[in-house]
Each structure stands twice: as structure tokens, then as C-alpha cells.
Enzyme design. Structure first.
Site, PDB file in Angstrom:
ATOM      1  N   LYS A 113       0.844  -1.206   0.000  1.00 53.02           N
ATOM      2  CA  LYS A 113       0.000   0.000   0.000  1.00 53.02           C
ATOM      3  C   LYS A 113       0.873   1.246   0.000  1.00 53.02           C
ATOM      4  O   LYS A 113       0.559   2.241  -0.646  1.00 53.02           O
ATOM      5  CB  LYS A 113      -0.945   0.002   1.199  1.00 53.02           C
ATOM      6  CG  LYS A 113      -2.012  -1.061   1.077  1.00 53.02           C
ATOM      7  CD  LYS A 113      -3.386  -0.606   1.549  1.00 53.02           C
ATOM      8  CE  LYS A 113      -4.465  -1.603   1.172  1.00 53.02           C
ATOM      9  NZ  LYS A 113      -4.924  -2.438   2.277  1.00 53.02           N
ATOM     10  N   LYS A 193      -7.196  -9.553 -11.547  1.00 59.22           N
ATOM     11  CA  LYS A 193      -7.994  -9.941 -10.379  1.00 59.22           C
ATOM     12  C   LYS A 193      -9.099  -8.907 -10.151  1.00 59.22           C
ATOM     13  O   LYS A 193      -8.829  -7.702 -10.188  1.00 59.22           O
ATOM     14  CB  LYS A 193      -7.073  -9.986  -9.155  1.00 59.22           C
ATOM     15  CG  LYS A 193      -7.790 -10.164  -7.826  1.00 59.22           C
ATOM     16  CD  LYS A 193      -6.818  -9.915  -6.669  1.00 59.22           C
ATOM     17  CE  LYS A 193      -7.404 -10.075  -5.312  1.00 59.22           C
ATOM     18  NZ  LYS A 193      -8.213  -9.238  -4.629  1.00 59.22           N
ATOM     19  N   LYS A 196     -11.940  -3.880  -5.938  1.00 53.28           N
ATOM     20  CA  LYS A 196     -12.427  -2.496  -5.840  1.00 53.28           C
ATOM     21  C   LYS A 196     -11.361  -1.539  -6.344  1.00 53.28           C
ATOM     22  O   LYS A 196     -11.648  -0.574  -7.023  1.00 53.28           O
ATOM     23  CB  LYS A 196     -12.658  -2.115  -4.375  1.00 53.28           C
ATOM     24  CG  LYS A 196     -13.713  -2.854  -3.670  1.00 53.28           C
ATOM     25  CD  LYS A 196     -13.931  -2.260  -2.291  1.00 53.28           C
ATOM     26  CE  LYS A 196     -13.061  -2.876  -1.206  1.00 53.28           C
ATOM     27  NZ  LYS A 196     -13.345  -4.284  -0.920  1.00 53.28           N
TER      28      LYS A 196
HETATM   29  P1  ADP Z   1     -10.854  -5.896  -2.902  1.00 45.71           P
HETATM   30  O1  ADP Z   1      -9.664  -6.477  -3.625  1.00 45.71           O
HETATM   31  O2  ADP Z   1     -11.997  -5.661  -3.816  1.00 45.71           O
HETATM   32  O3  ADP Z   1     -10.485  -4.674  -2.086  1.00 45.71           O
HETATM   33  P2  ADP Z   1     -10.860  -7.228  -0.370  1.00 45.71           P
HETATM   34  O4  ADP Z   1      -9.373  -7.229  -0.324  1.00 45.71           O
HETATM   35  O5  ADP Z   1     -11.619  -6.301   0.525  1.00 45.71           O
HETATM   36  O6  ADP Z   1     -11.337  -7.002  -1.881  1.00 45.71           O
HETATM   37  O7  ADP Z   1     -11.340  -8.719  -0.144  1.00 45.71           O
HETATM   38  C1  ADP Z   1     -12.369  -9.150   0.701  1.00 45.71           C
HETATM   39  C2  ADP Z   1     -12.462 -10.661   0.579  1.00 45.71           C
HETATM   40  O8  ADP Z   1     -12.838 -11.053  -0.749  1.00 45.71           O
HETATM   41  C3  ADP Z   1     -11.125 -11.366   0.849  1.00 45.71           C
HETATM   42  O9  ADP Z   1     -11.364 -12.555   1.569  1.00 45.71           O
HETATM   43  C4  ADP Z   1     -10.590 -11.697  -0.530  1.00 45.71           C
HETATM   44  O10 ADP Z   1      -9.746 -12.824  -0.536  1.00 45.71           O
HETATM   45  C5  ADP Z   1     -11.873 -11.934  -1.328  1.00 45.71           C
HETATM   46  N1  ADP Z   1     -11.668 -11.518  -2.736  1.00 45.71           N
HETATM   47  C6  ADP Z   1     -11.490 -10.264  -3.161  1.00 45.71           C
HETATM   48  N2  ADP Z   1     -11.315 -10.206  -4.497  1.00 45.71           N
HETATM   49  C7  ADP Z   1     -11.386 -11.487  -4.929  1.00 45.71           C
HETATM   50  C8  ADP Z   1     -11.270 -12.105  -6.224  1.00 45.71           C
HETATM   51  N3  ADP Z   1     -11.087 -11.388  -7.316  1.00 45.71           N
HETATM   52  N4  ADP Z   1     -11.369 -13.443  -6.285  1.00 45.71           N
HETATM   53  C9  ADP Z   1     -11.573 -14.185  -5.176  1.00 45.71           C
HETATM   54  N5  ADP Z   1     -11.686 -13.675  -3.935  1.00 45.71           N
HETATM   55  C10 ADP Z   1     -11.597 -12.335  -3.798  1.00 45.71           C
END
Ligand code: ADP
Ligand code: TRP
Length: 324
Positions: A113, A193, A196
Site C-alpha cells: 500500500k 484480479k 475495488k
Molecule cells: P478488494 O480487492 O476488492 O479490495 P478485499 O481485499 O476487501 O477485496 O477482499 C475481501 C475478501 O474477498 C477477501 O477474503 C478476498 O480474498 C476476497 N476476494 C477479493 N477479491 C477477490 C477475487 N477477485 N477473487 C476471489 N476472492 C476475492
């Protein structure tokens, strides 16, 4: 009996990746009779990246409505907002004093980050300590998380064992991460991937027209309609396969290989499949988003249950630390 615990930050509306990768598998785990689950909205963690209070309120509601839309049983399990249980921050402070600074400096999520966003508030730095508090407060045995959280779970175990050793107690239960390696990373509409932060996500709760628009934006190559296409390198096909039945996937594969079937057709099929597969969750989501009182009632019930457990743990910790 195993105690399962996990949290999702309220830093955005949950997308298809969060749902298939985290929320749905956690709910499935919670349905096993021998498991007792603690699922919470990590709204305090969201403050490390999101400042806007109005937005946080909206995202917190959206995250809550998503869990409920996918059928989380709040009678059997405990579901709450982290910020409403002050024991989380209290324990985080205690644990800070047992966390070597170099350990946090080595956290990959922090380093990432820092590099990507250039933000470095202290909340972000001590993020893993608050996460450790979330887990240890509830004596969790199993923590289902994505691969990116593996290091945070190792830190939780380190902090807990160092505390236990120091006071010769077993106050804290050492949790195990449950990382489902089979769960592939759900691709976003650009093939990276879904996240957000990449703005490439599919919000399955969008009104029909908007959802259709997003699906139409999925990246595809320029193979002409008449020609055969490679399903395995196509994002629309990948997303379709995640949601469809085996027969539907086999038929779609045929369509691609045969030729005369365009990406537009595939996207229309994906759109229709989503409306079909998510018909009930979409309805339930709208219900909770349009009935804030019903949503609030669910969260308050969880809050009471969470505080019961959290206050007992904090009492034990205060006792050994001499704060009682
Ligand atoms: P983002 O990448 O959208 O910020 P987060 O890091 O808040 O998502 O992830 C919240 C949960 O969702 C975590 O357990 C993460 O492993 C799962 N997750 C997020 N994006 C994916 C994805 N593209 N495929 C599978 N699992 C995901
Ligand atoms: N850090 C987790 C994530 O970004 C969210 C989280 C906060 C969490 N506290 C937790 C996950 C406790 C599991 C257990 O996905």
C-alpha cells in the site's frame, strides 16, 4: 465444535469476487452443524483507506445486506459491526504492546500500500494488530481468508503466543487460517484480479440495465463472429463457468469452438445467467437496503451476542495485565 471467524472491510460495495471468493464459502462453512461462526464488518479497518463517513455508512449497509442476501443465519451465528464492540480497540492497544515493530515493518500488505498509494498512516501500519484483536477476542479456531491474508494470520499467532508465553497462560487460542487454494482468483472485466481498487468489478446487485452495461464492457479479443473462439482465454467464458451448471458450461464451450457465436451472444448469456442465479439474493439485498430498520435489527442482535463473548475475553486479559 469449531469456531469460525472472518471479517470484511466496508471500504466498498461487495462485488462478485468478494462474494464467490469469501462470502459464499464462509456461509457454507457456517451451515455445518458442528461450526459456530462469527462474521463481522471490519468498518474500523476501512478507516485506514476511506475517510468519507457517509460513504462508510452506505458501504457498511451494503456489506451487511450482502451477507444477509446470501442467507447468513443470524440466529445460529453472530454477525456484527466491529466499531460497535469497543473491546476490539481495547484489545488492539494491549496487543500493540506485544508486537515487535519490525514485524509490522515487514508486512507485505503495508509495504504494497505504501508503494502503490503512498499512504502511510499509523492505522495502516498497525492494521494487523487490530486484526489480531478481532480474532483473539472470540477464541476463533479457523479463519477463512484469501491468500493475501496469510501473513496477517501468522502475525496473529505470533502475537498470541508471545502474550501467552509471557504470562504463562493460554488465554489466547491460536487460530488457523483456512485458505482455499482451489478457489481461483475471480477475474474482473479487464482480466486482472477483480478488485475495488482496480475498478474492474461486477456489482451483482446493480439494476438490470446497469448490470447489463457492465457485462457488455468485459474485455474480449477481436475474433470475428463467424470464427471459432478459444473459451479458455476468454473472460466472459471464465465468469460464465463460475456460475453455470456443468451442462451449461459444456454447451457454451461448444458454442465458442463451433464459430458463428459472438462475444455479444456470450455476454447476453452471462447476463441472463446472473439474473437467474442471483434472483433470490438480489431480491433479499433490495429488501434490506430498502428496510434499514430490518437491517439494523439484525446487526444489533449480533452486537449483543458479540459483546457477551468479547467482554469475557477482555476480563481475562485485564486480570493478567493488572487492570482489574
Ligand atoms: P478488494 O480487492 O476488492 O479490495 P478485499 O481485499 O476487501 O477485496 O477482499 C475481501 C475478501 O474477498 C477477501 O477474503 C478476498 O480474498 C476476497 N476476494 C477479493 N477479491 C477477490 C477475487 N477477485 N477473487 C476471489 N476472492 C476475492
Ligand atoms: N484484513 C481483512 C481483509 O482485508 C479483513 C479483516 C479484518 C479480517 N479483521 C479480520 C479477516 C479478522 C479475518 C479476520 O480481507
Amino acid at each position: 465444535m469449531a469456531r469460525i471467524l472472518t471479517g470484511i472491510q466496508s471500504s466498498g460495495r461487495p462485488h462478485l469476487g468478494n462474494i464467490l471468493g469469501a462470502i459464499r464459502p464462509a456461509i457454507e462453512l457456517s451451515r455445518e452443524p458442528q461450526n459456530e461462526s462469527f462474521f463481522f464488518i471490519a468498518d474500523l479497518h476501512s478507516l485506514t483507506s476511506l475517510r468519507d463517513g457517509q460513504q462508510r455508512r452506505e458501504y457498511t449497509r451494503a456489506v451487511a445486506a450482502t451477507w444477509l442476501a446470501f442467507g447468513l443465519d443470524t440466529e445460529k451465528n453472530t454477525f456484527w459491526r466491529q466499531s460497535r464492540v469497543p473491546e476490539h480497540t481495547e484489545l488492539a492497544w494491549y496487543l500493540n504492546c506485544f508486537t515487535p515493530k519490525p514485524m509490522l515493518e515487514n508486512a507485505t500488505s503495508y509495504k504494497d500500500k505504501m508503494e502503490k498509494l503512498g499512504i502511510a498512516n499509523t492505522g495502516l501500519f498497525t492494521y494487523p494488530v487490530l486484526q489480531a484483536a478481532d480474532i483473539l477476542l472470540y477464541d476463533a479456531n479457523i479463519v477463512p481468508v484469501g491468500k493475501d491474508q496469510k501473513q496477517h494470520l501468522e502475525m496473529t499467532r505470533d502475537i498470541a503466543s508471545s502474550f501467552n508465553r509471557q504470562y504463562e497462560t493460554d488465554i489466547f487460542v491460536l487460530p488457523d487460517a483456512r485458505i482455499d487454494e482451489r478457489l481461483m482468483t475471480i477475474p474482473g472485466i479487464d482480466g486482472q484480479k477483480m478488485s475495488k481498487s482496480y475498478n474492474n468489478y461486477i456489482d451483482i446487485f446493480l439494476p438490470e440495465k446497469e448490470l447489463n452495461k457492465v457485462i457488455k464492457k468485459i474485455l474480449s479479443d477481436s475474433t470475428p463472429l463467424e470464427e471459432p473462439k478459444n473459451p479458455d482465454s476468454d473472460i466472459t467464458f471464465q465468469l460464465f463457468s463460475l456460475l453455470a451448471s456443468e451442462t451449461q458450461v459444456a454447451e457454451m464451450r461448444e458454442n465458442y469452438l463451433r464459430g458463428g457465436y459472438g462475444y455479444g451472444h456470450a455476454k447476453k448469456a452471462l447476463y441472463e445467467l446472473m439474473l437467474d442465479v442471483f434472483a433470490e439474493p438480489r431480491q433479499r439485498y433490495d429488501y434490506f437496503m430498502n428496510n434499514p430498520d430490518a437491517l439494523e435489527a439484525e446487526l444489533q442482535r449480533g452486537e449483543t451476542k458479540a459483546r457477551e463473548v468479547a467482554s469475557q475475553t477482555i476480563a481475562r486479559v485485564r486480570e493478567v495485565l493488572g487492570f482489574s
